[in-house]
Design a protein around this motif. Structure first.
Motif, short mmCIF file in Angstrom:
data_model
loop_
_atom_site.label_atom_id
_atom_site.label_comp_id
_atom_site.label_asym_id
_atom_site.label_seq_id
_atom_site.Cartn_x
_atom_site.Cartn_y
_atom_site.Cartn_z
N ARG A 139 0.83 -1.21 0.00
CA ARG A 139 0.00 0.00 0.00
C ARG A 139 0.87 1.25 0.00
O ARG A 139 0.58 2.22 -0.71
N VAL A 162 1.20 4.29 -2.83
CA VAL A 162 1.16 5.72 -2.52
C VAL A 162 2.38 6.41 -3.10
O VAL A 162 2.29 7.50 -3.69
N TRP A 196 -2.71 5.32 -9.05
CA TRP A 196 -1.98 4.56 -8.04
C TRP A 196 -2.37 4.94 -6.62
O TRP A 196 -2.31 4.11 -5.70
N LEU A 197 -2.82 6.15 -6.41
CA LEU A 197 -3.35 6.50 -5.09
C LEU A 197 -4.66 5.75 -4.83
O LEU A 197 -4.93 5.35 -3.69
N SER A 198 -5.44 5.52 -5.88
CA SER A 198 -6.67 4.73 -5.70
C SER A 198 -6.33 3.27 -5.41
O SER A 198 -7.03 2.60 -4.65
N ALA A 208 -3.71 2.31 -3.77
CA ALA A 208 -3.32 2.32 -2.36
C ALA A 208 -4.55 2.37 -1.45
O ALA A 208 -4.62 1.66 -0.44
N TRP A 209 -5.51 3.19 -1.82
CA TRP A 209 -6.73 3.33 -1.02
C TRP A 209 -7.48 2.00 -0.91
O TRP A 209 -8.00 1.66 0.15
N ARG A 210 -7.49 1.25 -2.01
CA ARG A 210 -8.20 -0.04 -2.04
C ARG A 210 -7.30 -1.21 -1.67
O ARG A 210 -7.74 -2.35 -1.68
N SER A 211 -6.03 -0.92 -1.34
CA SER A 211 -5.06 -1.94 -0.95
C SER A 211 -5.00 -3.07 -1.97
O SER A 211 -5.16 -4.25 -1.65
N ARG A 212 -4.72 -2.68 -3.23
CA ARG A 212 -4.72 -3.64 -4.33
C ARG A 212 -3.31 -3.97 -4.82
O ARG A 212 -3.12 -4.28 -5.99
#
Length: 269
Positions: free
Chosen positions: A79, A83, A123-125, A127-131
């Motif tokens: 994650r 970020v 890529w911030l999304s 990180a947000w979704r922990s993918r």
């Protein structure tokens, strides 16, 4: 989103949009002949990162730090890496995509600016979704053969002398090169290498978008090979081309969506 990506038309449409963004017209203070677009872009790149060259070491240290964190705690570290990807692309958008040139005044590489902003958001999304689960265990051996390409752009052993770009194998540049971290074409191969190692524990959409956009710029920069003064820059762009092609072939050959649906929940922090 997963259902949307399963349509046959989805990725061709996404790739077409990325291509359209790449060909957005440049903005320049003084008019330019569209036939000289490559020259204008080169002029921007020569001046855009110069004021920030002293900060090169920050991106080297930060990259090594997030990789170490991912090796220690793959899910949480993944994650943080996502970020870092996103923020680094925003740095590229803010620094490398515009500059004050002698011939054209203030100039903006519009396509690169838009693409870098969108990649940052993407890529911030992730990180947000922990993918992104960035583990280095059980990686097929053939993928490690790409390591020299990643090290080359991380090192960025080059120097500019007038209109010539020459190799500079100063080992000190391994941690201080002003090009890595600020240049899209040097940052992206390192990111893609990490994603190739982690695949299929990655967000497939983000991987394909990043790889296809990298492929476009890798192909654009093949033009360096036609100029003897910029031949080394052609060599320096080989990692972008190789990593992008490998990531696209890998993701289309072994789709990540075939993995268990609870993949992202099966790895504790």
């Amino acid at each position: 989103m997963q259902k949307l990506t399963q349509h046959r038309w989805f990725y061709p449409l996404v790739y077409f949009l990325l291509l359209a963004i790449a060909f957005l017209p440049l903005f320049t203070e003084r008019p330019y002949d569209p036939r000289n677009t490559g020259e204008v872009i080169s002029s921007i790149l020569l001046v855009s990162t110069q004021p920030y060259a002293a900060w090169g070491w920050v991106f080297h240290i930060a990259t090594l730090a997030v990789i170490a964190l991912a090796a220690w705690r793959p899910t949480f570290g993944g994650r943080i890496v996502a970020v870092y990807f996103g923020l680094n692309y925003w740095v590229v958008a803010a620094v490398q995509t515009h500059g004050v040139t002698k011939e054209y005044g203030f100039a903006v590489h519009t396509g690169a600016l838009v693409a870098s902003i969108l990649l940052g958001l993407l890529w911030l999304s992730v990180a947000w979704r922990s993918r992104l689960h960035l583990s280095f265990r059980g990686v097929p051996r053939w993928r490690w053969l790409l390591l020299p390409f990643a090290l080359l752009v991380f090192w960025a052993p080059l120097t500019v002398e007038g209109h010539r770009i020459l190799p500079n194998f100063d080992p000190f540049l391994l941690l201080t090169s002003p090009d890595y971290g600020l240049a899209y074409c040097f940052v992206t191969p390192v990111f893609l290498f990490l994603l190739i190692l982690a695949y299929p524990h990655v967000d497939e959409f983000a991987l394909r978008v990043t790889a296809f956009n990298g492929l476009l710029y890798g192909l654009f920069n093949l033009s360096h090979w036609s100029d003897p003064n910029r031949l080394w820059m052609g060599v320096m762009h080989l990692p972008l081309l190789v990593m992008s092609v490998t990531a696209l072939l890998l993701s289309h050959r072994i789709p990540a969506r075939r993995q268990p649906q609870d993949l992202w929940r099966s790895h504790p922090l």
